[in-house]
Design a protein around this motif. Sequence first.
Motif, mmCIF file in Angstrom:
data_model
loop_
_atom_site.group_PDB
_atom_site.id
_atom_site.type_symbol
_atom_site.label_atom_id
_atom_site.label_comp_id
_atom_site.label_asym_id
_atom_site.label_seq_id
_atom_site.Cartn_x
_atom_site.Cartn_y
_atom_site.Cartn_z
ATOM 1 N N GLY A 26 0.780 -1.231 0.000
ATOM 2 C CA GLY A 26 0.000 0.000 0.000
ATOM 3 C C GLY A 26 0.810 1.278 0.000
ATOM 4 N N PHE A 27 1.811 1.366 0.881
ATOM 5 C CA PHE A 27 2.611 2.587 0.970
ATOM 6 C C PHE A 27 3.305 2.877 -0.345
ATOM 7 C CE2 PHE A 27 6.583 4.811 1.690
ATOM 8 C CZ PHE A 27 6.210 5.875 2.506
ATOM 9 N N MET A 28 3.919 1.852 -0.919
ATOM 10 C CA MET A 28 4.657 2.053 -2.163
ATOM 11 C C MET A 28 3.708 2.316 -3.317
ATOM 12 S SD MET A 28 7.814 2.311 -2.716
ATOM 13 C CE MET A 28 8.726 2.793 -4.185
ATOM 14 N N ALA A 29 2.572 1.637 -3.328
ATOM 15 C CA ALA A 29 1.589 1.870 -4.384
ATOM 16 C C ALA A 29 1.113 3.315 -4.360
ATOM 17 C CB ALA A 29 0.414 0.914 -4.227
ATOM 18 N N ASP A 30 0.877 3.850 -3.161
ATOM 19 C CA ASP A 30 0.457 5.249 -3.052
ATOM 20 C C ASP A 30 1.536 6.189 -3.578
ATOM 21 O OD1 ASP A 30 -1.914 4.474 -1.930
ATOM 22 O OD2 ASP A 30 -1.405 5.054 0.121
ATOM 23 N N THR A 37 3.181 11.518 -0.573
ATOM 24 C CA THR A 37 3.698 12.885 -0.493
ATOM 25 C C THR A 37 5.226 12.903 -0.527
ATOM 26 O OG1 THR A 37 3.862 12.865 1.916
ATOM 27 C CG2 THR A 37 1.712 13.482 0.951
ATOM 28 N N ARG A 38 5.767 14.093 -0.616
ATOM 29 C CA ARG A 38 7.216 14.254 -0.538
ATOM 30 C C ARG A 38 7.734 13.718 0.790
ATOM 31 N NH1 ARG A 38 11.385 17.740 0.997
ATOM 32 N NH2 ARG A 38 12.914 18.288 -0.639
ATOM 33 N N ASP A 39 7.000 13.969 1.870
ATOM 34 C CA ASP A 39 7.411 13.464 3.180
ATOM 35 C C ASP A 39 7.445 11.936 3.190
ATOM 36 O OD1 ASP A 39 7.743 15.986 4.228
ATOM 37 O OD2 ASP A 39 5.794 16.030 5.246
ATOM 38 N N ASP A 40 6.521 11.309 2.485
ATOM 39 C CA ASP A 40 6.531 9.844 2.389
ATOM 40 C C ASP A 40 7.804 9.372 1.703
ATOM 41 O OD1 ASP A 40 4.017 9.806 3.537
ATOM 42 O OD2 ASP A 40 2.968 9.661 1.625
ATOM 43 N N TYR A 41 8.166 10.067 0.642
ATOM 44 C CA TYR A 41 9.379 9.702 -0.082
ATOM 45 C C TYR A 41 10.603 9.878 0.817
ATOM 46 C CZ TYR A 41 13.272 9.939 -3.348
ATOM 47 O OH TYR A 41 14.470 9.732 -3.978
ATOM 48 N N VAL A 42 10.658 10.975 1.554
ATOM 49 C CA VAL A 42 11.787 11.216 2.457
ATOM 50 C C VAL A 42 11.868 10.119 3.516
ATOM 51 C CG1 VAL A 42 12.756 12.800 4.170
ATOM 52 C CG2 VAL A 42 11.740 13.711 2.070
ATOM 53 N N ALA A 43 10.724 9.688 4.025
ATOM 54 C CA ALA A 43 10.703 8.624 5.027
ATOM 55 C C ALA A 43 11.276 7.327 4.464
ATOM 56 C CB ALA A 43 9.271 8.404 5.517
ATOM 57 N N LEU A 44 10.967 7.039 3.212
ATOM 58 C CA LEU A 44 11.504 5.840 2.566
ATOM 59 C C LEU A 44 13.018 5.952 2.390
ATOM 60 C CD1 LEU A 44 11.076 3.158 1.040
ATOM 61 C CD2 LEU A 44 10.675 4.526 -1.031
ATOM 62 N N VAL A 45 13.496 7.098 1.946
ATOM 63 C CA VAL A 45 14.936 7.300 1.767
ATOM 64 C C VAL A 45 15.667 7.103 3.093
ATOM 65 C CG1 VAL A 45 16.730 8.940 1.091
ATOM 66 C CG2 VAL A 45 14.587 8.840 -0.203
ATOM 67 N N ALA A 46 15.084 7.619 4.165
ATOM 68 C CA ALA A 46 15.716 7.489 5.477
ATOM 69 C C ALA A 46 15.875 6.030 5.874
ATOM 70 C CB ALA A 46 14.890 8.233 6.519
ATOM 71 N N PHE A 205 7.246 -1.430 4.224
ATOM 72 C CA PHE A 205 6.204 -0.553 3.682
ATOM 73 C C PHE A 205 5.007 -0.487 4.626
ATOM 74 C CE2 PHE A 205 7.928 -1.805 -0.729
ATOM 75 C CZ PHE A 205 8.856 -0.779 -0.691
ATOM 76 N N ASP A 206 4.678 -1.603 5.277
ATOM 77 C CA ASP A 206 3.598 -1.598 6.266
ATOM 78 C C ASP A 206 3.953 -0.689 7.447
ATOM 79 O OD1 ASP A 206 2.192 -3.393 4.698
ATOM 80 O OD2 ASP A 206 2.805 -5.156 5.852
ATOM 81 N N ASP A 207 5.194 -0.783 7.902
ATOM 82 C CA ASP A 207 5.650 0.080 9.002
ATOM 83 C C ASP A 207 5.558 1.553 8.618
ATOM 84 O OD1 ASP A 207 6.214 -1.998 10.694
ATOM 85 O OD2 ASP A 207 8.392 -1.671 10.762
#
Length: 217
Positions: A26-30, A37-46, A205-207
Amino acid sequence: MSDPIPFSAALRERSSRAHSSSEHAGFMADLMTGEGTRDDYVALVAQHWFIYEALERTAGQMRSDPVASVFISDKLTRLPALEADLEFLVGPDWKSAITPLPTTQRYVDRINEVGATWPGGFVAHHYTRYLGDLSGGQFIGRLMARRFGFETNGIGFYLFEDIADPRAFKDVYRDQLDAAPWDAAEQERVIDEVLLAYRFNTELFDDLAQAKAAQVA
Protein backbone atom coordinates in the motif's frame (compact mmCIF):
# COMPACT_ATOMS: atom_id res chain seq x y z
CA MET A 1 15.96 -35.09 -20.84
CA SER A 2 15.80 -31.31 -20.71
CA ASP A 3 18.67 -29.31 -19.27
CA PRO A 4 18.22 -28.15 -15.65
CA ILE A 5 17.02 -24.59 -15.28
CA PRO A 6 19.87 -22.17 -14.43
CA PHE A 7 19.94 -21.13 -10.79
CA SER A 8 19.41 -17.45 -11.61
CA ALA A 9 16.27 -18.32 -13.57
CA ALA A 10 14.98 -20.53 -10.76
CA LEU A 11 15.67 -17.78 -8.26
CA ARG A 12 13.86 -15.22 -10.36
CA GLU A 13 10.88 -17.51 -10.90
CA ARG A 14 10.58 -18.59 -7.27
CA SER A 15 10.77 -15.01 -5.98
CA SER A 16 8.56 -13.32 -8.58
CA ARG A 17 5.40 -13.45 -6.47
CA ALA A 18 7.16 -12.03 -3.41
CA HIS A 19 8.70 -9.33 -5.59
CA SER A 20 5.31 -8.37 -6.98
CA SER A 21 3.71 -8.31 -3.52
CA SER A 22 6.44 -6.03 -2.25
CA GLU A 23 6.12 -3.62 -5.18
CA HIS A 24 2.34 -3.36 -4.72
CA ALA A 25 2.33 -2.87 -0.95
CA GLY A 26 0.00 0.00 0.00
CA PHE A 27 2.61 2.59 0.97
CA MET A 28 4.66 2.05 -2.16
CA ALA A 29 1.59 1.87 -4.38
CA ASP A 30 0.46 5.25 -3.05
CA LEU A 31 3.87 6.75 -3.69
CA MET A 32 3.89 5.42 -7.24
CA THR A 33 0.35 6.53 -8.12
CA GLY A 34 0.56 10.06 -6.78
CA GLU A 35 -1.23 9.50 -3.48
CA GLY A 36 2.04 9.63 -1.55
CA THR A 37 3.70 12.88 -0.49
CA ARG A 38 7.22 14.25 -0.54
CA ASP A 39 7.41 13.46 3.18
CA ASP A 40 6.53 9.84 2.39
CA TYR A 41 9.38 9.70 -0.08
CA VAL A 42 11.79 11.22 2.46
CA ALA A 43 10.70 8.62 5.03
CA LEU A 44 11.50 5.84 2.57
CA VAL A 45 14.94 7.30 1.77
CA ALA A 46 15.72 7.49 5.48
CA GLN A 47 14.95 3.79 5.99
CA HIS A 48 17.04 2.92 2.95
CA TRP A 49 20.04 4.54 4.61
CA PHE A 50 19.99 2.06 7.49
CA ILE A 51 19.62 -0.90 5.14
CA TYR A 52 22.43 0.12 2.80
CA GLU A 53 24.73 1.13 5.63
CA ALA A 54 24.49 -2.46 6.88
CA LEU A 55 24.73 -4.00 3.42
CA GLU A 56 27.76 -2.01 2.33
CA ARG A 57 29.54 -2.38 5.66
CA THR A 58 29.12 -6.16 5.50
CA ALA A 59 30.25 -6.06 1.86
CA GLY A 60 33.57 -4.78 3.19
CA GLN A 61 33.77 -7.86 5.40
CA MET A 62 32.84 -10.18 2.53
CA ARG A 63 35.46 -8.89 0.08
CA SER A 64 37.84 -11.61 1.23
CA ASP A 65 35.33 -14.40 0.67
CA PRO A 66 35.98 -16.25 -2.62
CA VAL A 67 32.27 -16.61 -3.45
CA ALA A 68 30.67 -13.43 -2.14
CA SER A 69 33.46 -11.14 -3.38
CA VAL A 70 32.60 -11.96 -7.01
CA PHE A 71 29.32 -10.04 -6.61
CA ILE A 72 30.71 -6.97 -4.86
CA SER A 73 31.34 -3.98 -7.11
CA ASP A 74 32.09 -0.38 -6.22
CA LYS A 75 29.83 0.57 -9.13
CA LEU A 76 26.87 -0.50 -7.01
CA THR A 77 27.74 1.51 -3.89
CA ARG A 78 24.70 3.57 -2.82
CA LEU A 79 25.57 4.98 0.60
CA PRO A 80 27.25 8.23 -0.53
CA ALA A 81 24.30 8.98 -2.83
CA LEU A 82 21.81 8.25 -0.05
CA GLU A 83 23.65 10.59 2.29
CA ALA A 84 23.71 13.34 -0.33
CA ASP A 85 19.98 12.80 -0.93
CA LEU A 86 19.22 13.04 2.78
CA GLU A 87 21.26 16.21 3.16
CA PHE A 88 19.26 17.73 0.31
CA LEU A 89 15.89 16.43 1.51
CA VAL A 90 16.26 16.83 5.29
CA GLY A 91 19.21 19.15 5.87
CA PRO A 92 22.75 18.93 7.25
CA ASP A 93 21.55 17.39 10.52
CA TRP A 94 19.73 14.55 8.75
CA LYS A 95 21.48 11.79 10.68
CA SER A 96 20.10 12.96 14.03
CA ALA A 97 16.62 13.30 12.49
CA ILE A 98 16.15 9.69 11.34
CA THR A 99 15.60 6.45 13.22
CA PRO A 100 15.05 2.89 11.97
CA LEU A 101 11.52 1.54 12.04
CA PRO A 102 11.04 -1.89 13.71
CA THR A 103 11.17 -3.87 10.45
CA THR A 104 14.19 -1.89 9.29
CA GLN A 105 16.01 -2.83 12.48
CA ARG A 106 15.15 -6.52 12.02
CA TYR A 107 16.29 -6.26 8.39
CA VAL A 108 19.57 -4.66 9.42
CA ASP A 109 20.12 -7.25 12.14
CA ARG A 110 19.64 -10.04 9.60
CA ILE A 111 22.05 -8.46 7.10
CA ASN A 112 24.61 -8.09 9.88
CA GLU A 113 24.13 -11.73 10.87
CA VAL A 114 24.54 -13.26 7.42
CA GLY A 115 27.22 -10.74 6.49
CA ALA A 116 29.36 -12.08 9.31
CA THR A 117 28.64 -15.79 8.96
CA TRP A 118 27.11 -16.85 5.63
CA PRO A 119 28.30 -15.77 2.16
CA GLY A 120 25.22 -17.19 0.40
CA GLY A 121 22.92 -15.25 2.69
CA PHE A 122 24.85 -12.06 2.06
CA VAL A 123 24.57 -12.61 -1.69
CA ALA A 124 20.81 -13.15 -1.31
CA HIS A 125 20.37 -9.70 0.23
CA HIS A 126 22.87 -8.14 -2.18
CA TYR A 127 20.95 -9.59 -5.13
CA THR A 128 17.54 -8.54 -3.82
CA ARG A 129 18.53 -4.94 -3.24
CA TYR A 130 20.89 -4.09 -6.09
CA LEU A 131 19.27 -5.94 -8.97
CA GLY A 132 15.99 -4.39 -7.87
CA ASP A 133 17.65 -0.96 -7.88
CA LEU A 134 18.92 -1.57 -11.41
CA SER A 135 15.47 -2.69 -12.58
CA GLY A 136 12.34 -1.09 -11.13
CA GLY A 137 14.40 1.39 -9.14
CA GLN A 138 15.27 3.23 -12.34
CA PHE A 139 11.58 3.82 -13.03
CA ILE A 140 10.94 4.90 -9.43
CA GLY A 141 13.73 7.46 -9.62
CA ARG A 142 12.36 9.03 -12.80
CA LEU A 143 8.84 9.05 -11.38
CA MET A 144 9.91 10.75 -8.13
CA ALA A 145 11.88 13.32 -10.12
CA ARG A 146 8.79 14.27 -12.14
CA ARG A 147 6.43 14.20 -9.18
CA PHE A 148 8.49 16.28 -6.78
CA GLY A 149 10.48 18.42 -9.20
CA PHE A 150 13.87 16.85 -8.51
CA GLU A 151 16.70 16.94 -11.01
CA THR A 152 19.52 14.85 -9.58
CA ASN A 153 19.45 16.11 -6.00
CA GLY A 154 17.09 13.92 -4.02
CA ILE A 155 17.19 10.94 -6.38
CA GLY A 156 20.92 10.24 -6.50
CA PHE A 157 20.27 6.83 -4.97
CA TYR A 158 18.65 5.73 -8.22
CA LEU A 159 21.40 7.06 -10.50
CA PHE A 160 24.10 4.51 -11.33
CA GLU A 161 26.45 6.78 -13.22
CA ASP A 162 29.21 4.16 -13.37
CA ILE A 163 26.98 1.52 -14.99
CA ALA A 164 26.43 2.45 -18.62
CA ASP A 165 24.31 -0.59 -19.46
CA PRO A 166 22.24 -1.85 -16.48
CA ARG A 167 20.83 -4.76 -18.49
CA ALA A 168 24.29 -6.04 -19.40
CA PHE A 169 25.42 -5.61 -15.80
CA LYS A 170 22.45 -7.67 -14.58
CA ASP A 171 23.16 -10.36 -17.16
CA VAL A 172 26.72 -10.72 -15.88
CA TYR A 173 25.44 -10.81 -12.30
CA ARG A 174 23.05 -13.64 -13.17
CA ASP A 175 25.88 -15.52 -14.89
CA GLN A 176 27.83 -15.22 -11.65
CA LEU A 177 24.86 -16.64 -9.72
CA ASP A 178 24.79 -19.60 -12.10
CA ALA A 179 28.52 -20.15 -11.62
CA ALA A 180 28.44 -19.96 -7.80
CA PRO A 181 29.66 -23.27 -6.31
CA TRP A 182 26.47 -24.00 -4.38
CA ASP A 183 24.89 -27.43 -4.21
CA ALA A 184 21.10 -27.86 -4.41
CA ALA A 185 20.63 -27.51 -0.66
CA GLU A 186 22.59 -24.26 -0.54
CA GLN A 187 20.71 -22.90 -3.53
CA GLU A 188 17.47 -23.55 -1.65
CA ARG A 189 18.84 -21.69 1.37
CA VAL A 190 19.75 -18.73 -0.81
CA ILE A 191 16.29 -18.67 -2.39
CA ASP A 192 14.70 -18.77 1.06
CA GLU A 193 16.86 -15.83 2.12
CA VAL A 194 15.81 -13.84 -0.94
CA LEU A 195 12.18 -14.49 0.01
CA LEU A 196 12.96 -13.30 3.52
CA ALA A 197 14.49 -10.10 2.11
CA TYR A 198 11.34 -9.44 0.10
CA ARG A 199 9.26 -10.06 3.21
CA PHE A 200 11.30 -7.51 5.13
CA ASN A 201 10.77 -5.07 2.30
CA THR A 202 7.00 -5.57 2.30
CA GLU A 203 6.79 -5.31 6.09
CA LEU A 204 8.84 -2.10 5.94
CA PHE A 205 6.20 -0.55 3.68
CA ASP A 206 3.60 -1.60 6.27
CA ASP A 207 5.65 0.08 9.00
CA LEU A 208 5.93 3.25 6.93
CA ALA A 209 2.17 3.29 6.39
CA GLN A 210 1.51 2.81 10.10
CA ALA A 211 3.99 5.54 11.05
CA LYS A 212 2.26 7.90 8.62
CA ALA A 213 -1.17 7.04 10.03
CA ALA A 214 0.08 7.66 13.56
CA GLN A 215 1.25 11.14 12.58
CA VAL A 216 -2.15 11.98 11.07
CA ALA A 217 -4.17 10.64 14.02
